[in-house]
Design an enzyme around this catalytic site. Sequence first.
Site, PDB file in Angstrom:
ATOM      1  N   GLU A 294       2.453  -9.996 -32.933  1.00 46.39           N
ATOM      2  CA  GLU A 294       3.806 -10.517 -33.124  1.00 46.39           C
ATOM      3  C   GLU A 294       4.807  -9.571 -32.453  1.00 46.39           C
ATOM      4  O   GLU A 294       4.551  -8.366 -32.352  1.00 46.39           O
ATOM      5  CB  GLU A 294       4.052 -10.636 -34.638  1.00 46.39           C
ATOM      6  CG  GLU A 294       5.424 -11.057 -35.080  1.00 46.39           C
ATOM      7  CD  GLU A 294       5.824 -12.468 -34.661  1.00 46.39           C
ATOM      8  OE1 GLU A 294       5.896 -12.702 -33.435  1.00 46.39           O
ATOM      9  OE2 GLU A 294       6.107 -13.298 -35.529  1.00 46.39           O
ATOM     10  N   ASP A 295       5.928 -10.102 -32.009  1.00 47.51           N
ATOM     11  CA  ASP A 295       6.934  -9.229 -31.399  1.00 47.51           C
ATOM     12  C   ASP A 295       7.685  -8.419 -32.448  1.00 47.51           C
ATOM     13  O   ASP A 295       7.869  -7.220 -32.311  1.00 47.51           O
ATOM     14  CB  ASP A 295       7.918 -10.031 -30.515  1.00 47.51           C
ATOM     15  CG  ASP A 295       8.580 -11.199 -31.227  1.00 47.51           C
ATOM     16  OD1 ASP A 295       8.265 -11.456 -32.421  1.00 47.51           O
ATOM     17  OD2 ASP A 295       9.425 -11.874 -30.600  1.00 47.51           O
TER      18      ASP A 295
ATOM     19  N   ARG B  65      14.366 -11.866 -22.077  1.00 50.72           N
ATOM     20  CA  ARG B  65      12.948 -11.518 -22.263  1.00 50.72           C
ATOM     21  C   ARG B  65      12.431 -10.624 -21.138  1.00 50.72           C
ATOM     22  O   ARG B  65      11.484  -9.871 -21.308  1.00 50.72           O
ATOM     23  CB  ARG B  65      12.075 -12.770 -22.290  1.00 50.72           C
ATOM     24  CG  ARG B  65      12.338 -13.698 -23.463  1.00 50.72           C
ATOM     25  CD  ARG B  65      11.220 -14.737 -23.542  1.00 50.72           C
ATOM     26  NE  ARG B  65      11.587 -15.888 -24.351  1.00 50.72           N
ATOM     27  CZ  ARG B  65      11.465 -15.952 -25.672  1.00 50.72           C
ATOM     28  NH1 ARG B  65      11.037 -14.903 -26.336  1.00 50.72           N
ATOM     29  NH2 ARG B  65      11.803 -17.045 -26.328  1.00 50.72           N
TER      30      ARG B  65
ATOM     31  N   PHE C 194      20.021  -6.800 -34.330  1.00 49.09           N
ATOM     32  CA  PHE C 194      19.387  -7.711 -33.390  1.00 49.09           C
ATOM     33  C   PHE C 194      19.041  -7.003 -32.078  1.00 49.09           C
ATOM     34  O   PHE C 194      19.855  -6.276 -31.521  1.00 49.09           O
ATOM     35  CB  PHE C 194      20.315  -8.896 -33.120  1.00 49.09           C
ATOM     36  CG  PHE C 194      19.654 -10.003 -32.362  1.00 49.09           C
ATOM     37  CD1 PHE C 194      18.800 -10.890 -33.015  1.00 49.09           C
ATOM     38  CD2 PHE C 194      19.855 -10.159 -31.004  1.00 49.09           C
ATOM     39  CE1 PHE C 194      18.163 -11.903 -32.317  1.00 49.09           C
ATOM     40  CE2 PHE C 194      19.231 -11.171 -30.299  1.00 49.09           C
ATOM     41  CZ  PHE C 194      18.386 -12.044 -30.958  1.00 49.09           C
TER      42      PHE C 194
ATOM     43  N   ASP D 166      10.755  -9.506 -39.198  1.00 47.72           N
ATOM     44  CA  ASP D 166      12.123  -9.368 -39.699  1.00 47.72           C
ATOM     45  C   ASP D 166      12.088  -9.679 -41.197  1.00 47.72           C
ATOM     46  O   ASP D 166      11.753  -8.817 -42.002  1.00 47.72           O
ATOM     47  CB  ASP D 166      12.990 -10.339 -38.887  1.00 47.72           C
ATOM     48  CG  ASP D 166      14.459 -10.302 -39.223  1.00 47.72           C
ATOM     49  OD1 ASP D 166      14.949  -9.259 -39.674  1.00 47.72           O
ATOM     50  OD2 ASP D 166      15.140 -11.315 -39.034  1.00 47.72           O
TER      51      ASP D 166
END
Length: 176
Positions: free
Chosen positions: A100-101, A166, A153, A104
């Site tokens: 997963e990136d 990206r 963020f 959160d």
Amino acid sequence: MVTVKDKSFRPFIEQIDIERRIAELGEQISKDYIGRQPLLVVVLNGAFLFAAELMKGINIPCEITFVRVSSYEKTASTGQVRSLLSLTESIENRDLIIVEDIVDTGLTMTELLGQLTARRPNSIEIATLLHKPEATRVPLKLRYVGFEIENKFVVGYGLDYDGLGRNLAGIYQLHV
Ligand code: 5GP
């Protein structure tokens, strides 16, 4: 400072540090899974660069597959997870590593874990490039974490802001 769409972002984690850390995770996975053949389950779209780099750092036999899940709109979590799990192969008795990136709230991961567990793998671990501990609302065992970061963020290295950013080679943090 870089601009992505209508927002400014400041440099946060450099490419060289990201790659060095991912190499460490790859080494760790290679040790932990020796004698097994893990299947990397990559969560699209954000984790594609992380997954590519991680897989290069794994020096035991391993496989890769991709799933797509989405809960984010613009820069705030909607809290609703739309899962479009489209695994075609059997994962029964496989050793899965979810790639997963960023974790959160943890809602996406919890949903995905539930869906994958139902398909009876032998084991499931999580590898996430980034983790925001302050934002995480559900208990999760994150076995491989690249960086723990504050609850702001970020974009770059596969992570987007409204589809853009990206391709930034480093990770950048929203400048407010
Ligand atoms: P969670 O379900 O844990 O709240 O959110 C996970 C997903 O939200 C991640 O896979 C990622 O797509 C998105 N996300 C969470 N925080 C950030 C962030 O700081 N930047 C970006 N670009 N995406 C984020």
